[in-house]
Design an enzyme around this catalytic site. Structure first.
Site, PDB file in Angstrom:
ATOM      1  N   TYR A 146      11.626 109.781  33.904  1.00  0.00           N
ATOM      2  CA  TYR A 146      11.484 111.181  34.324  1.00  0.00           C
ATOM      3  C   TYR A 146      10.622 111.944  33.320  1.00  0.00           C
ATOM      4  O   TYR A 146       9.688 112.645  33.694  1.00  0.00           O
ATOM      5  CB  TYR A 146      12.872 111.808  34.433  1.00  0.00           C
ATOM      6  CG  TYR A 146      12.890 113.293  34.653  1.00  0.00           C
ATOM      7  CD1 TYR A 146      12.798 113.828  35.938  1.00  0.00           C
ATOM      8  CD2 TYR A 146      13.047 114.175  33.585  1.00  0.00           C
ATOM      9  CE1 TYR A 146      12.840 115.189  36.151  1.00  0.00           C
ATOM     10  CE2 TYR A 146      13.091 115.539  33.794  1.00  0.00           C
ATOM     11  CZ  TYR A 146      12.988 116.048  35.074  1.00  0.00           C
ATOM     12  OH  TYR A 146      13.032 117.398  35.275  1.00  0.00           O
ATOM     13  N   LYS A 150       7.042 113.680  34.007  1.00  0.00           N
ATOM     14  CA  LYS A 150       6.850 115.126  33.830  1.00  0.00           C
ATOM     15  C   LYS A 150       5.731 115.408  32.829  1.00  0.00           C
ATOM     16  O   LYS A 150       4.978 116.367  32.991  1.00  0.00           O
ATOM     17  CB  LYS A 150       8.155 115.804  33.414  1.00  0.00           C
ATOM     18  CG  LYS A 150       9.216 115.807  34.516  1.00  0.00           C
ATOM     19  CD  LYS A 150       8.722 116.504  35.771  1.00  0.00           C
ATOM     20  CE  LYS A 150       9.809 116.693  36.791  1.00  0.00           C
ATOM     21  NZ  LYS A 150       9.344 117.374  38.004  1.00  0.00           N
TER      22      LYS A 150
END
Length: 170
Positions: A146, A150
């Site tokens: 993640y 990002k």
């Protein structure tokens, strides 16, 4: 237009755009969840459609843009908010999990920027909002994939802003 609009954060964004007077295209892989958000907007007197999309497939963006333009005529704002996550410890991350998270988060953002960005450039107006995270910089989360995705979204957004600004796009 909001991708990931059946999720908690993006469904609230969809409702916020509605409250600001916008027509809203709710896009999500979760067809039922997307329709529930669109229905809530319509029941509140707004204009909304729900579209199923797999953001990891560029042709889904192409198909959705066509449907949205058929209904609303044009797109003023795209929010790339679709995302998935997993808190798997680094040494236990499987290739499929890594690929799926990057495909939804990063590839989905890129495809949204390509398809809707091209259309906005042709019409001479529009805005794209890419949802990144505080985890894009310092390691604030144990969700490794993640955080990597990002960070990629943050970098992609900064590079697009620079490239399009150099072309005179604001």
């Amino acid at each position: 237009v909001i991708t990931g609009a059946a999720g908690f954060l993006c469904s609230e964004m969809a409702l916020g755009f509605h409250r600001a007077g916008c027509s809203v295209a709710v896009m999500d892989l979760d067809e039922l969840g997307g329709e529930m958000v669109a229905k809530k907007i319509r029941e509140d007197g707004g204009n909304s459609i729900a579209l199923k999309i797999d953001v990891s497939k560029k042709h889904d963006f192409d198909n959705c843009l066509k449907k949205i333009k058929d209904v609303f005529g044009h797109v003023d704002v795209l929010v790339n908010g679709a995302g998935i996550n997993a808190p798997t410890p680094f040494l236990e991350i499987k290739e499929k999990e890594w690929d799926n998270i990057l495909a939804v988060q990063l590839k989905g953002t890129m495809f949204g920027c390509q398809v809707f960005g091209r259309d906005m450039l042709k019409q001479g107006s529009g805005a794209i909002i890419n949802i990144s995270s505080a985890s894009a910089g310092p390691p604030l989360s144990k969700a490794f994939t993640y955080s990597v995705a990002k960070a990629g979204i943050k970098n992609l957004t900064q590079n697009l802003a620079r490239e399009w600004a150099a072309q005179g796009v604001r």
